[in-house]
Structure formats: structure tokens, C-alpha cells
Design an enzyme around this catalytic site. Structure first.
Site, mmCIF file in Angstrom:
data_model
loop_
_atom_site.group_PDB
_atom_site.id
_atom_site.type_symbol
_atom_site.label_atom_id
_atom_site.label_comp_id
_atom_site.label_asym_id
_atom_site.label_seq_id
_atom_site.Cartn_x
_atom_site.Cartn_y
_atom_site.Cartn_z
ATOM 1 N N THR B 151 29.549 52.390 43.250
ATOM 2 C CA THR B 151 29.904 53.754 43.645
ATOM 3 C C THR B 151 31.398 54.045 43.493
ATOM 4 O OG1 THR B 151 28.446 53.179 45.456
ATOM 5 C CG2 THR B 151 29.350 55.386 45.462
ATOM 6 N N GLY B 190 31.097 47.053 50.467
ATOM 7 C CA GLY B 190 31.327 46.296 51.697
ATOM 8 C C GLY B 190 32.167 45.068 51.426
ATOM 9 N N GLU B 433 21.550 53.778 48.976
ATOM 10 C CA GLU B 433 20.481 53.349 48.063
ATOM 11 C C GLU B 433 19.602 54.516 47.609
ATOM 12 O OE1 GLU B 433 20.234 50.535 46.636
ATOM 13 O OE2 GLU B 433 21.807 49.541 47.791
#
Lengths: 665, 665
Positions: B151, B190, B433
Site C-alpha cells: 500500500t 506493520g 485486505e
């Protein structure tokens, strides 16, 4: 970071707007002079450097946030005094105050909130003249800082269950305040934790072993010089919350704390030196304040939503994603009809409840005048209205705030968008000042009573007058009037059906209470349906009224939103309408088409409509929603403020990660 | 604080339970041995003192929370290695792993999450054998810490729009990674902020000016010894979020960073030394992983809900408030039918999606086997199922988690209830997702295609087979089978109506794309309706299957919940059913009665049902939901952990409040 002043996407949007934005702003402000006054105060407040944050709150510890909020509260008080705003930060004395924005310098609330909104008003409302003389001026000058302590760990909405006691000792002419159990500890009052040194405590009065109900007492809890808790006072803060973390909500317990007899507020009830209790309190008077508070919540709910929808629509105009057509560039996401579906109803709903809150405020002011000459006729309806509108505005607006947040995808999850915080303070409106389900059940109680009296010939109050109309039109009518009429039929249908269920359950052997409980899911549905009919009616009639004075261009846009609101609600509540009106599948098909056309019609005015809410960037506090539309630049700038980003390597690498990597843990 | 071991209210509730709680726990765990294994790991993990917090996270600064999470991540890794749990914290290799609970030691996620769930699996899935050999072992031993960077600031769900480039330089046999704009910065991965030293970067491959689509590259971003960002690497964390604040989500930009040719993962596509691109990648293979991830989300959504409903129901059993009957004590709030209405559907919905996720997992495993022999027949349906079930499970469960929180009134607003945090991590499932609206539109695309092919005689896949049945029964049937059939009719009705709208809009002159966009609100409704029919069908058939092996007492309770789920959904979707089936007002009245009876029937088993989820207090992390039910005591104990409560007077009194009080500011 960029040379352009405004993102070209927003420039383009603003050029397509069909109405005068300032005209709508003035209407929302209840007058052009109100807009001017509001902006003047904003200019002052937002120019004070002590009111700005160096590091955003979300990076600070709980304790640092509190300290930061105290600093800002103190300087805000100062600038408001200088500016001549006398009434304090949160106190709303007129409907034009609804548009006050400067308290948004606290993303998460001020610890002084209750001083202004509850402590001072309660002294004024419940103290006798001598007590007002004594306490009011000290509070107004901030010589003492107070709060209002009612809710306990074990009891919220059910006031009669509160356990804190005030026992009168006629020997010393004192009250002894005591917390007989853990669950009797006061819990939630704003500022109570470490900020206030006085509070009004609601406690069960007892004289010579006999209870005299809940009474208000002024209790000093901390020393005015040292701020240390006084003997027997157990006080602290209740911990972290979903929102309002800088409000310093506290707990408070008493171990036989003695206060002078004259610290009971005695305007309506008195205890004499020798322990005689007298009371002239009309319980109806207490309802007036509750009504007022709930009217302001209707407006707050609309306000939170108007901010969220401003952020989401501006972001949707600058965000480009995916493809509508293969050979064209990625479109603004505001061009996706699913996105319009999520967001435009937010503008309309915000208008609906804002205008309803102004209307309800006027009804309340009218009632106050009548009450002063002993006329309480309007109270039952007004009370039901305030309960019910508080519920549906808080739940609708909170749901739509969250829809706005989610419509911004991942970036709406960032605290720097301010959307999570808006959700936090918005969802609280569903719980405080009367939990929503409890409020709906109270409303249902009033409706069933009116229904039963009506069946025995008693006239209905204005917002229930349609209960008397039994004729169902033979054909569905998609005009605003027709839809309103249909929603009134739904309200009748659901109420009538609930009453039938109550009767069935009683007939089958249940007690009245058990029957009420068992039918309660239906009853809250009936209450909600009545509220919907009210909002539809008031929103429409208010816009019709304003429509007579505003320009044709603005009038047209306002009615687009009314129509959107009506058609959206019709499709959303289709089940009820199919059940209780003549709505058919063919009508539904044509309403869907109408809805899709309305979204297309509103699309060019979307940015103009949210600009008209007139929120400065300092008020929106949002990386995604700024007036200039440079969302990505702002996201990065805010991220760089994270203290973690101040050093390239965090100490935990050396302490933990490297030993793990080297197998030496 | 108390001598009793369990709140008498809960003791009483547990004594009324009609079924064997352990039997239901075993069923949820997919077997008694799975329960035993799960508990054994829990016993280990929850006994490690380094994994406990002294001060709850919500009182710490953003930076302290991160450091705390690193400490716990490292020690969790260690204990899991010792315990023999090889696969890491988050990696789910079998459906029995769905019930893993130990990662709840992080209220807000671990910075190592992506190492286990994405970095290692991507190496295994997309690296060639030499690359796997090189990188897999290093990652598994935590010699390197990685994440997965896809992303960007400007692009999420629309992968083709990603801007990061990897340009091949054949002279040096390197790729040059570059971020051509601010919006091309990676955003969200993350652990990327300050934790990982490697990452897999998805970038647009370019060779000699020609684009070759998105490819995965392993990029070292920090020095292994010093952890300093490498030259040309711009990396940091993205700031505070609604949840997952300890996950250390980061941003990443490249200024012409060079990596060796063999750092492109080359299992499916290769770039030769001299810059020749070859590819054997079947794009269908990528869908398999997406399906797997979405199946786990269906289960996560159900899990979050099961925790929230455990907390809310236990609290509702110990909280007493208000009066049902004048002369009786305040009842447990769980006795209010409105409260049962909010909560019992939470248990049923959690069951529905848990059992659906197990079923969908089995379908996925079956598909994997077929895929390995080149059979992709099942893929289109499986992909649509995973998309759609991901959407409705995430949105239903998130809505119900929030309902649980609000059903606890003010105390549900406390972070110590853990309900706000559960909402935060739950609502994220609606966005990550595959954003829910985008997923529904993809589902709708598949349905419309199947519908059109079907109208030309092509057979429907199993979950769409009812599309072929055109007969509408003449009478409403309230059996489970009858309701399921009715929901299938709704699915047909909405799909057919959407297709008609598409045709109308095309006929009126709109392009196919514009028609699709304009009808998209209806289309997502049709997609949702198909998903509902699937869940109703699978939940029922799975319970029928289990019903053949479990005890009669458990079977009876499981079917009470299925029935509740069916009747609740019927009343909720009444509009659609009135439109597309023979449901009448009379049927609605009788269904309401049935619903009210079902709540009463489930009431005595409510505590047993949530006990059966078998969450230790350390997993629930909630003052309101502990097994012993001492909610007030725990609220106070947690509040006392606030660092603000460690000193009676905060420094800001002397600095700000006192000067204000004395008029000396």
C-alpha cells in the site's frame, strides 16, 4: 511544501457550486451578524499561541495530555474574558451559541467543562438568594473550581438508586456525607479527578433515620491553598476512556465528611437548624433543565456529523482511485455513486437535526416563559420530544460519522484525520444524559399513555395529532407531503401493534410489568417511528419557512437535500412502509431511480455544501479535511511529529531486537 | 478485596445452564484435543512475567507503548519457541489455529506481526528455491526482521495504480528502486516504522523503459548492526491510529536505491542478467492467498465479537439497575428484554461466522489440492464467497461489537473494559485486505456475470444454484427451510432488479461503465443479499451436521441460536422479504412473538454460552467481563493504576490553576 494555494480538484469543485456559500453559512448561524460575531471570537482564540499544541495529544501520555489540557483551559478562560465572552466555554444561553467552535482546541475535552455547564448553573438554579450571592461570584471568577457529582459506580440513569448519603446531625448543625459501599462512589464527573476543589454532590438526605430523597450539597473536597484532598475525601481519576481523556473524569467517596447545614442548596427544599424538612419543589421544574440539555445534544450530534462529512467529502474530492473507464485517469472517489450514497445523506441529516434543534430550542424558550407563570401544559410533549430527538439524532449522527470515517479507507483510521476522535465524542452522546434505550422506553411510555387517553376521547398534543387520523390513502404518493403522511401511518401502525402485543401478553396471564418488558423491543420501535415522523415534519416545514426568505438558488439546493433525506429514509425504512402503507414494488423501483438521480443532482454542490458549514482548519483539526485539500502532504507532516520519528533508531533495538537477532536473548 | 470467589449472580447463572459447557468449547475448538493443546500453550504464555504490563498501555505515551510492545514481542517469540510453537504468532496454517488466543497479550498488536503473517509466507510462496534457501531460515531464526510493503499513500485497494518503481540497470545487474512522488511512498506496513530491517517491496518493474507490472523485491532498509536506515531509504512511522498503535505501521520512500538483481523474488517471473523478462505466473495463483487471508478475517470478526459479547453478557448479569416491578429489588440488566435483544444475537452471529469460516476453510483446502493439479474450476465462486463473507462478517460483527460496548452504558466507554479496543481492531477488518464496498462491487460483478451466463443456459455454481429456481411459494413458511428459501428469493429479486436497472440505464444512453456506477448502490445490495443467503444456508447445515454427534442438550441450544439468527434477520430484512416473498403483516406479528419467546428461552443459557467461548481473564483483558464478575472492584483497581493517581496533587495546579484562582495569571 507546495506552491499552489489550493488543490486544483477543490478549486474546480468550488467553481461548479450553484449557490452562494456565505448565504447558507448565515442561515446555519441563525443570521449574518451571528456569523460575524462567531468569526471575530474565532480570530482571537485561534491566534493565541499558548492554545496551540507542539506535539499532537495522541503521542503524549495520559498524564501529559491532562497537563496540556489544564494549560489550554486556563489560557482559553483568559482570552474569552478579554474578548468579552462572559458565559464560559460550554454554557449555551441561546441557540446562536450552538455554532461556537473554539472549544475544538481540545480534541478531547476540557477539565473545566463542568464548571461552566453544571456547577455554576446548578448554584444559580438551586441555591437560595444568599447562597447564590456567596458562591456564584467566586465560581465565575474561578476563585473556586467546581463540578457536579451525581452518577455513581453502581448507578447511572436510575437516580433513585443512588447510594451516597447526607445524614443531618442537629447537634452540630451539619450534614455527614458518607459512601456506604464501593458502588456508591461517585464516578464520571468531569474535572473531579485532580482539577476541582468544590463540587455539588447529589445525595440521599436523611434526618433522624428518615429519608427525604435526593438533594444537592456543596462540598469542598480539596484545600484551596494546597489542593490536597480534605480529610475523609477519597478522590482520584477514573482512568482512560474511548474519548474525553482530557476531561479528568473522577471518582469520589466520603468517609463521614461533615459540612455546614447551609451547604445544602435550599432554593426549593430546606432543612432547619433543628432538623425540620420543608419543600416547595415542583418536580416538574427539574424536567426543564433536562429538556434544555437534550436539545443541545441534538445540535451537538448534528455538529459532529457536519464536521465529519466536511472532512470526508473534501478528501473524496482530492483522492483519486481505481478506474471508472479504462482509458480515463483515475477519478475522484466522490464520483463513485456508492461514495455519494455514503456521504450526501450525512449533509442532509446534519441539516435535518440542526434545523430541528433550532426549532426545539424555540419551543423550549416558549415553554420556559409559560412555566414562569405556572403553566406546565406543554411539558409532557416537550419532554417526550427532547428524549426521543436526543436518541435518534445521537444514534443517526454517530452512525454517519463512522460511515464518513470508513469512507476515507485506511487514512480515516489515522488519528490525524480527526475522524476517530469525532466518532469517540459523538458516540458518547448515545449514552450520557439519559441512555438511549432508556430514553426510548420513556418516550414509549408517554406515547402509549397518549394513545390510551386518545382512545377515550382526550385530544392529542400537536406532534401526536395525526394519531387521530385513521384513513389510509388508497395509493402511494411520492411527494414530500405523501411520504410524511406515510411515515405518520408507520408511527400509528407500530404504536398500535405494540399496544396490541401488550394486551395479548396481559391476556395470556403476564403482569403489566412483564408484558411491558416482553413487548419492549416493539415499544422502542414505536417510539423511534414517532421521532422519525417529527423530524421529517419539522425539517420540511423549517426549510419551507426559510425558503420564503433565501435566494432561489439556495432554496433549490436546500430542497434537494430535504428530498434526498425523505427518499433515503423511505428506502431505508421500506419494510415498515410496505407493512403499514400502500407502497408497492413498482413505487420502490421508481424511488430507487429518483434517489440515484438526486445523488447526481447534488454532486456538483457537494463541496459548496460542506464549505458552508464554515469550519476553519483549526476547528476540523484534520489532515484529510483541510480547506486547501493537500491531504497527503499533511498526513506526512503530522506523522513526522511523532516522537518516535525524532530519532532514527529506537533504544529498544539495542535492548531487545538485536539480542534476539543474535540469538543472545 | 472480597472473600467470595465468584459473584453470586454469576454462580446462580451457571447453575441454570442446561448444557455441558465443555462440550460446546470442544466443538468451537474443532475437537477436545485442540482445546487441550490451546490451553497448554495459554498456560505457558500467560505465566511469563515479562509478558505482563505494570501500567496499562492506555496510560503510556505512544513511544512507550511501542517500546513495551517490542519487549513483549521478543519474549513471546522466546516462549513460543520453547513451547514448540514453530509457526510464529500470527501465521494460521490450520483452522484449529483460529482459536489461538495468546496474541491478546497485545491489546493493540505486535510490531512483529507482518514478519510471521506476510514476510515469511511471501518468501516461501514467491521465492525460487535458491531464494527460499537464502532468506527463509534467516527470517525464521529472526536474524532478519521483515515486513511486506504494498500500500502507498496514494493507493490502497487499486494495485495497478501503485507508483513505486524498480528500474533494471543491466550494466550493474541491479534494480534501482525509486519513489517518484509523495503519494508513491509506502504507507501502512506493520513494523516498518522502526522495527524491520528488510522488507518485500511491491514495485512496478521497468526494463529499458518498458513496464512489466508489479513484482516483489526483497530490500534491505536498515543496517543489521546499527539499525540505521541505509542511504536513500526514507523510513519512519505513520503516527497514531484508532487502533493497532503498537504495530509500528511505517512509511517508506526510495531515492534511487540499488539492490542486486537476485533480490527480485523469481519463482514466477524472472529478469535475466541482460534484462530479459520471462514469466510463468498464472495470475489465478495470486487469488488463492487472498482467499486464505479473507477466510481468516471471517473468523477474526467472529472472534472479536465473541469476546465483546462475553464481556457484555457477564457484566449484564452482575449489573443491577432500575425497577421492573415496584416492590422487588433492582433486577440484573440482563433481564431487560431490550438488553437481550442487543446481546443474544451477538452470540448467534458469532457462531454463524465461526462455523462458516470453518466450512470455508475446508473449501479452500479442497481448492488448494485441486489447484496443485491445475484445476481452477472452483476459483471464481470461492473468490466471490471469500470477498462477500469477508464483507458481511466484518460489518455485522463490528456493528455488534459496538452494540455490546454501548449495552454496558458509561462503563463500556472505559478503556479498562477493553470494549473500545475490541471495536478498534474489529472495525479495521472492514477496511483492510480489500475495502468492503470495493469487495461488494467485485462480488456483484461475479454475480451479474453468472446471472447473464445462466440466462444463456450455463449451469450455476453450488452457492448460486437457486438462481435457477423461478417458482415463488404461494404462502409464507416460518420454518428454517422456509426462511432460507425466502432469503434466496430476496437474493434473486435484488440481483434481477439491479440487472434491470443496468439495462434501463444503458437503454437511456449511458455507457456500460456509467450505468454500472449509477446502479452500484443496488448492486452492492444484491451482493450482500447473496452473502446472507449463503451464511443462512451454511450455518444451518453445519449445525445440522454437528447435531448428529453432540448431546441432545447441546443440540437443542445450538438450534435455539440458529432459530434466533433466522428470525432476527427476517425481522431486520423485513422490507426485502415483503417485497420479494409472500411475507404478510400477520406473519410479521407472529414472528415478533416468536422472537420474544426465543429471547426468553435463551436467557437461562446466556452465561453458559459465553463461558463456552473459554476466554481466560488474560485474554478478555476486561474489568467488566472477568469470570468472577467483580466488575466494580476491578474498575477501581484499574483506575488506581493511572499515573495521575500516583500523586494527590498534579503539578499543573501550582503552575496554572492556582494562579488562575488568585487572579495572577
Amino acid at each position: 511544501m507546495t506552491l499552489k494555494k489550493v488543490n486544483p480538484d477543490l478549486e474546480k469543485e468550488r467553481s461548479t457550486c450553484t449557490f452562494n456559500i456565505e448565504e447558507l453559512t448565515n442561515l446555519l448561524d441563525t443570521g449574518a451578524h451571528c456569523t460575524a460575531e462567531r468569526r471575530a471570537v474565532e480570530d482571537k482564540v485561534f491566534s493565541v499561541k499558548e492554545l496551540k499544541d507542539e506535539i499532537p495529544d495522541e503521542f503524549l501520555s495520559h498524564k501529559e495530555r491532562y497537563e496540556n489540557a489544564i494549560r489550554k483551559s486556563v489560557f482559553l478562560h483568559k482570552v474569552l474574558q478579554e474578548t468579552g465572552v462572559k458565559r464560559g466555554v460550554y454554557n449555551r444561553s441561546d441557540k446562536s451559541d450552538f455554532r461556537t467552535t473554539y472549544y475544538s482546541i481540545f480534541k478531547d475535552g476540557s477539565p473545566f467543562m463542568l464548571q461552566y455547564s453544571m456547577f455554576v448553573p446548578t448554584i444559580l438554579g438551586q441555591g437560595d438568594s444568599e447562597q447564590v450571592e456567596l458562591w456564584y461570584k467566586r465560581a465565575l471568577n474561578m476563585e473556586i473550581i467546581g463540578t457536579y457529582a451525581q452518577t455513581e459506580l453502581g448507578h447511572g440513569t436510575f437516580i433513585r438508586g443512588l447510594e451516597t448519603e447526607a445524614v443531618y446531625d442537629e447537634k452540630t448543625e451539619e450534614f455527614i456525607l458518607n459512601s456506604p459501599s464501593l458502588s456508591s462512589y461517585k464516578w464520571w464527573p468531569g474535572g473531579l479527578g485532580h482539577t476541582t476543589n468544590y463540587c455539588i454532590v447529589m445525595a440521599q438526605l436523611k434526618i433522624k433515620g428518615k429519608p427525604y430523597g435526593m438533594q444537592p450539597f456543596i462540598v469542598q473536597i480539596r484545600d484551596e491553598e494546597t489542593h490536597m484532598p480534605l480529610p475523609g475525601v477519597k478522590v482520584g481519576e477514573i482512568g482512560a476512556k474511548l474519548a474525553f481523556n482530557t476531561v479528568n473524569n473522577g471518582f469520589l467517596g466520603f468517609e463521614h465528611v461533615r459540612i455546614p447545614r447551609r451547604h445544602m442548596l435550599m432554593r426549593f427544599s430546606q432543612v432547619s437548624k433543628d432538623g425540620k424538612f420543608t419543600s416547595s419543589a415542583n418536580p416538574k421544574l427539574a424536567y426543564g433543565t433536562m429538556v434544555m440539555v437534550r436539545v443541545t445534544i441534538v445540535n451537538s450530534a448534528a455538529t459532529y456529523l457536519s464536521r465529519a462529512v466536511t472532512i470526508a467529502i473534501r478528501y473524496s474530492a482530492v483522492r483519486h482511485q481505481s478506474k471508472l473507464k479504462q482509458n480515463e485517469p483515475e477519478p475522484q472517489i466522490l464520483d463513485y455513486v456508492t461514495q455519494q450514497h455514503k456521504l450526501f445523506i450525512g449533509i442532509a441529516t446534519s441539516h435535518a437535526y440542526m434545523f430541528c434543534s433550532y426549532w426545539l430550542w424555540d419551543v423550549y424558550v416558549m415553554y420556559q416563559k409559560e412555566q414562569n407563570v405556572g403553566n406546565f401544559d406543554r411539558l409532557p410533549e416537550l419532554h417526550a420530544l427532547a428524549c426521543c430527538l436526543k436518541v435518534i439524532s445521537s444514534s443517526d449522527c454517530t452512525g454517519l460519522v463512522e460511515k464518513c470515517r470508513m469512507s476515507c479507507g485506511g487514512h480515516g483510521f489515522m488519528m490525524s484525520s480527526n475522524l476517530p476522535q469525532l466518532y469517540g465524542i459523538s458516540t458518547a452522546t448515545c449514552t450520557y444524559e439519559g441512555e438511549n434505550t432508556v430514553m426510548l422506553l420513556q418516550t414509549a411510555r408517554a406515547l402509549v399513555k397518549a394513545w390510551e387517553l386518545g382512545s377515550r376521547g382526550r385530544p392529542f398534543s400537536p406532534t401526536m395529532s395525526y394519531f387521530a387520523e385513521k384513513n389510509v390513502p388508497s395509493k402511494w404518493d411520492s411527494s414530500l407531503e405523501g411520504i410524511l403522511n406515510a411515515f405518520q401511518k408507520v408511527s400509528i401502525g407500530k404504536l398500535s401493534s405494540s399496544v396490541s402485543s401488550l394486551q395479548e401478553y396481559t391476556k395470556s396471564g403476564l403482569s403489566a410489568e412483564d408484558a411491558w418488558n416482553k413487548a419492549s423491543v416493539q415499544l422502542i420501535g414505536a417510539a423511534e417511528a414517532w421521532g422519525r415522523a417529527v423530524v421529517l415534519s419539522i425539517y420540511k416545514s423549517e426549510i419551507e419557512r426559510y425558503g420564503q426568505t433565501v435566494s432561489p438558488a439556495l432554496k433549490s439546493v436546500l430542497f434537494d437535500l430535504v428530498e434526498l433525506y425523505y427518499v433515503h429514509l423511505t428506502l431505508e425504512k421500506m419494510g415498515d412502509l410496505l407493512l403499514y402503507t400502500q407502497l408497492s414494488e413498482k413505487d420502490v423501483v421508481s424511488l430507487r431511480k429518483k434517489y440515484e438521480d438526486l445523488l447526481e443532482k447534488i454532486r456538483p454542490n457537494a463541496i459548496g455544501l460542506v464549505d458552508a458549514f464554515d469550519y476553519r482548519d483549526e476547528v476540523l483539526n484534520s489532515t484529510l479535511g483541510s480547506y486547501d485539500g493537500f491531504a497527503y502532504e499533511r498526513l506526512m507532516t503530522e506523522a513526522m511529529k511523532s516522537p518516535l520519528n525524532a530519532e532514527p533508531v529506537n533504544q529498544s533495538f539495542h535492548k531487545y531486537i538485536k539480542p534476539l537477532m543474535k540469538g543472545k536473548l
